[in-house]
Design a protein around this motif. Sequence first.
Motif, mmCIF file in Angstrom:
data_model
loop_
_atom_site.group_PDB
_atom_site.id
_atom_site.type_symbol
_atom_site.label_atom_id
_atom_site.label_comp_id
_atom_site.label_asym_id
_atom_site.label_seq_id
_atom_site.Cartn_x
_atom_site.Cartn_y
_atom_site.Cartn_z
ATOM 1 N N ILE A 110 34.262 39.012 34.261
ATOM 2 C CA ILE A 110 35.345 39.908 34.649
ATOM 3 C C ILE A 110 36.430 39.680 33.609
ATOM 4 C CG2 ILE A 110 37.056 40.504 36.397
ATOM 5 C CD1 ILE A 110 35.107 39.253 38.482
ATOM 6 N N ILE A 138 40.145 40.686 32.081
ATOM 7 C CA ILE A 138 41.424 41.229 32.520
ATOM 8 C C ILE A 138 42.384 41.204 31.341
ATOM 9 C CG2 ILE A 138 43.349 40.933 34.129
ATOM 10 C CD1 ILE A 138 41.059 39.156 35.689
ATOM 11 N N TYR A 172 46.322 42.064 30.232
ATOM 12 C CA TYR A 172 47.683 42.292 30.712
ATOM 13 C C TYR A 172 48.490 42.999 29.627
ATOM 14 C CZ TYR A 172 46.767 38.761 34.325
ATOM 15 O OH TYR A 172 46.267 38.058 35.378
ATOM 16 N N CYS A 223 42.269 31.435 40.925
ATOM 17 C CA CYS A 223 41.388 31.528 39.756
ATOM 18 C C CYS A 223 40.482 30.318 39.578
ATOM 19 C CB CYS A 223 42.227 31.775 38.503
ATOM 20 S SG CYS A 223 43.214 33.280 38.607
ATOM 21 N N HIS A 278 41.863 31.728 30.148
ATOM 22 C CA HIS A 278 42.967 32.662 29.910
ATOM 23 C C HIS A 278 43.747 32.211 28.690
ATOM 24 C CE1 HIS A 278 46.136 29.970 31.611
ATOM 25 N NE2 HIS A 278 45.096 29.475 32.253
ATOM 26 N N TYR A 281 45.265 37.650 28.091
ATOM 27 C CA TYR A 281 43.838 37.814 28.362
ATOM 28 C C TYR A 281 43.412 36.804 29.421
ATOM 29 C CZ TYR A 281 38.791 37.519 27.482
ATOM 30 O OH TYR A 281 37.432 37.520 27.623
ATOM 31 N N GLU A 323 39.660 35.795 31.839
ATOM 32 C CA GLU A 323 38.275 36.140 32.146
ATOM 33 C C GLU A 323 37.690 35.144 33.140
ATOM 34 O OE1 GLU A 323 35.790 35.983 28.645
ATOM 35 O OE2 GLU A 323 35.542 33.832 28.834
ATOM 36 N N GLY A 342 44.244 40.043 42.891
ATOM 37 C CA GLY A 342 44.771 41.361 42.543
ATOM 38 C C GLY A 342 46.068 41.677 43.273
ATOM 39 N N LEU A 384 48.710 45.273 34.500
ATOM 40 C CA LEU A 384 47.402 45.121 33.883
ATOM 41 C C LEU A 384 47.078 46.354 33.052
ATOM 42 C CD1 LEU A 384 45.330 43.725 36.893
ATOM 43 C CD2 LEU A 384 46.502 42.451 35.085
ATOM 44 N N SER A 392 43.776 46.644 31.920
ATOM 45 C CA SER A 392 42.443 46.951 32.439
ATOM 46 C C SER A 392 41.815 45.731 33.099
ATOM 47 C CB SER A 392 41.525 47.459 31.326
ATOM 48 O OG SER A 392 41.234 46.425 30.416
ATOM 49 N N VAL A 393 40.875 46.023 33.974
ATOM 50 C CA VAL A 393 39.993 45.017 34.566
ATOM 51 C C VAL A 393 38.587 45.578 34.370
ATOM 52 C CG1 VAL A 393 39.288 43.826 36.673
ATOM 53 C CG2 VAL A 393 41.710 44.332 36.281
ATOM 54 N N GLU A 394 37.749 44.822 33.683
ATOM 55 C CA GLU A 394 36.397 45.290 33.330
ATOM 56 C C GLU A 394 35.355 44.307 33.829
ATOM 57 O OE1 GLU A 394 36.160 48.175 31.600
ATOM 58 O OE2 GLU A 394 38.278 48.362 31.118
#
Length: 92
Positions: free
Chosen positions: A4, A6, A8, A25, A34, A49, A51, A73, A83, A85-87
Amino acid sequence: MYRIVILYEEAPDSEGYADHVERFCQPPNGVFRHGRITAAPVGDAHGYYAEFEFADKQAFDEFARSEQFTGAGRDVMERGWKLSSVEFVELA
């Protein structure tokens, strides 16, 4: 391997982010990383960043559906961190 990712818009405040990481986390059966993004080859870089990484789909799915992840979230939104994106990523 599953991640995942993320991004910012801006780096969150360090004290608030340390609290966020401690509370949300620490994924079971996964790893959290991060850090500050230092540059981009074109345009403006994102500010930060993060993940989560999981060795298998089951661990990824369990975390992605967990109260811990949805709580993270909510915490991000409540703190006003934006954010980009969150992928969800499956590495080949």
